[in-house]
Enzyme design. Structure first.
Site, short mmCIF file in Angstrom:
data_model
loop_
_atom_site.label_atom_id
_atom_site.label_comp_id
_atom_site.label_asym_id
_atom_site.label_seq_id
_atom_site.Cartn_x
_atom_site.Cartn_y
_atom_site.Cartn_z
N ARG A 75 48.69 50.39 37.68
CA ARG A 75 47.23 50.39 37.57
C ARG A 75 46.61 49.89 38.89
NH1 ARG A 75 46.75 45.01 33.70
NH2 ARG A 75 46.05 43.66 35.39
N TYR B 292 44.87 30.96 44.43
CA TYR B 292 44.90 32.38 44.86
C TYR B 292 44.68 32.48 46.36
CZ TYR B 292 43.63 37.38 44.92
OH TYR B 292 43.57 38.74 45.18
N ALA C 58 47.77 31.32 48.27
CA ALA C 58 48.86 32.30 48.23
C ALA C 58 48.57 33.48 49.17
CB ALA C 58 49.06 32.81 46.80
N ILE D 197 37.41 44.97 45.08
CA ILE D 197 37.82 46.34 44.74
C ILE D 197 37.71 46.52 43.22
CG2 ILE D 197 39.64 48.07 44.97
CD1 ILE D 197 38.59 46.95 47.69
P1 NAP Z 1 45.46 44.70 38.78
O1 NAP Z 1 44.86 45.97 38.32
O2 NAP Z 1 45.33 43.48 37.94
O3 NAP Z 1 47.01 44.99 39.06
C1 NAP Z 1 47.90 43.97 39.36
C2 NAP Z 1 49.30 44.53 39.21
O4 NAP Z 1 50.24 43.48 39.52
C3 NAP Z 1 49.62 45.00 37.80
O5 NAP Z 1 50.04 46.34 37.88
C4 NAP Z 1 50.77 44.10 37.35
O6 NAP Z 1 51.80 44.80 36.68
C5 NAP Z 1 51.32 43.62 38.66
N1 NAP Z 1 52.03 42.34 38.48
C6 NAP Z 1 51.50 41.11 38.21
N2 NAP Z 1 52.49 40.21 38.07
C7 NAP Z 1 53.66 40.87 38.28
C8 NAP Z 1 55.02 40.48 38.27
N3 NAP Z 1 55.40 39.22 38.02
N4 NAP Z 1 55.97 41.44 38.52
C9 NAP Z 1 55.61 42.73 38.77
N5 NAP Z 1 54.33 43.14 38.77
C10 NAP Z 1 53.37 42.24 38.52
O7 NAP Z 1 44.89 44.27 40.19
P2 NAP Z 1 44.56 45.03 41.56
O8 NAP Z 1 43.16 44.72 41.86
O9 NAP Z 1 45.04 46.42 41.56
O10 NAP Z 1 45.44 44.12 42.53
C11 NAP Z 1 46.48 44.61 43.35
C12 NAP Z 1 46.65 43.66 44.53
O11 NAP Z 1 45.45 43.66 45.31
C13 NAP Z 1 46.90 42.21 44.12
O12 NAP Z 1 47.85 41.62 44.99
C14 NAP Z 1 45.53 41.56 44.32
O13 NAP Z 1 45.62 40.19 44.55
C15 NAP Z 1 45.03 42.33 45.52
N6 NAP Z 1 43.59 42.28 45.71
C16 NAP Z 1 42.74 42.77 44.77
C17 NAP Z 1 41.37 42.71 44.99
C18 NAP Z 1 40.36 43.22 43.98
O14 NAP Z 1 39.16 42.93 44.16
N7 NAP Z 1 40.76 43.98 42.96
C19 NAP Z 1 40.89 42.16 46.17
C20 NAP Z 1 41.78 41.67 47.11
C21 NAP Z 1 43.13 41.75 46.87
P3 NAP Z 1 51.83 45.06 35.06
O15 NAP Z 1 50.43 45.50 34.71
O16 NAP Z 1 52.85 46.13 34.90
O17 NAP Z 1 52.23 43.77 34.40
#
Ligand code: NAP
Length: 244
Positions: free
Chosen positions: A12, A152, A155, A185
């Site tokens: 996702r 957060y 990290a 995002i």
């Molecule tokens: P998201 O939709 O919540 O997706 C996070 C993903 O991480 C999920 O697919 C989840 O897998 C996976 N995950 C979490 N713990 C895990 C583990 N122990 N082992 C394997 N997979 C794990 O969030 P997103 O926004 O796409 O985030 C993706 C990355 O972008 C993250 O590192 C986040 O910190 C970074 N980010 C996001 C934003 C934002 O505004 N959205 C901004 C800056 C940075 P499952 O669902 O299969 O459990």
């Protein structure tokens, strides 16, 4: 044969957008997921129906043995690994004063130690070939700090230091290590925020909108390309001007 990418947390959000884009550009894609099995299987079905080379692997990136088995599975399935996108991560909003040691540890284990496990396991395969790339997904909060997200932010700042140091260490082996620091995002990670909080985040972004997962994937595709072969140790902001 196309290049092979492992994308963590690919069921996702940003990871999914990366999987879709890299598969469409001829990469063999190993989709890692943890809990989102149904979404991961559906994504694999969709991408395979378009003729793309995509497989799934369930692994908790906090666990070294699971990560090592994932890397072995990738090699057995696709024959090589060229690129790792360390995307999986968790977020949590807490006053620092209320943060428990368990919440701190969970954040660091997933968002920083998970990156260590995946990167070291993949590097052991690609270092001898002297070719390959690592792309880490950090965050603007690792650059400027977020109130109520100290763990957060710590990290993600750790990922930035990790990226710079590792880029220096493995540069002589022709491995590029970079990170993308996304702004806000539009993914399920924003679900806990209220409408008012989301509006405030948009107002702080000069482009006055959230980014899309596809916009992060586009940056990752560029960093993975040969056009980016001289880029390493960098933090690429894809943030609508949030951090300039
Ligand atoms: P998201 O939709 O919540 O997706 C996070 C993903 O991480 C999920 O697919 C989840 O897998 C996976 N995950 C979490 N713990 C895990 C583990 N122990 N082992 C394997 N997979 C794990 O969030 P997103 O926004 O796409 O985030 C993706 C990355 O972008 C993250 O590192 C986040 O910190 C970074 N980010 C996001 C934003 C934002 O505004 N959205 C901004 C800056 C940075 P499952 O669902 O299969 O459990």
């Amino acid at each position: 044969m196309g290049k092979t990418v492992i994308i963590t947390g690919a069921a996702r959000g940003i990871g999914r957008a990366c999987a879709e884009l890299f598969a469409a550009h001829g990469y063999q894609v190993l989709l890692n997921y943890h809990h989102s099995m149904t979404a991961a299987e559906e994504l694999r079905r969709q991408l395979q129906s378009r003729g793309y080379s995509v497989e799934l692997y369930q692994a908790d990136i906090r666990c070294r043995s699971q990560v090592d088995l994932m890397v072995e599975y990738c090699l057995a399935t696709f024959g090589s690994i060229d690129l790792l996108i360390n995307n999986a991560g968790i977020a949590q909003s807490r006053l620092f004063i209320d943060l428990t040691p368990e919440e701190w540890a969970a954040m660091i284990d997933t968002n920083l130690t998970g990156v260590f496990h995946c990167t070291q396991s993949v590097l052991r395969q690609i270092l001898p070939r002297k070719q390959g790339k690592i792309i880490n997904i950090a965050s603007i909060w690792g650059q400027v700090g977020a109130s109520c997200e100290v763990h957060y932010s710590a990290a993600k700042a750790g990922i930035i230091g990790f990226t710079k140091a590792l880029a220096k260490e493995v540069g002589p082996s022709n491995i590029q290590v970079n990170c993308i620091a996304p702004g806000v995002i539009d993914t399920p990670m924003l679900d806990p925020f209220t409408a008012e909080e989301k509006a405030a985040l948009k107002a702080q972004t000069p482009l006055e909108r959230f980014g899309t997962p596809a916009e992060i994937a586009a940056c990752a595709l560029f960093l993975a390309s040969e056009a980016a072969n001289f880029i390493t140790g960098q933090v690429i902001g894809v943030n609508g001007g949030f951090v300039v």
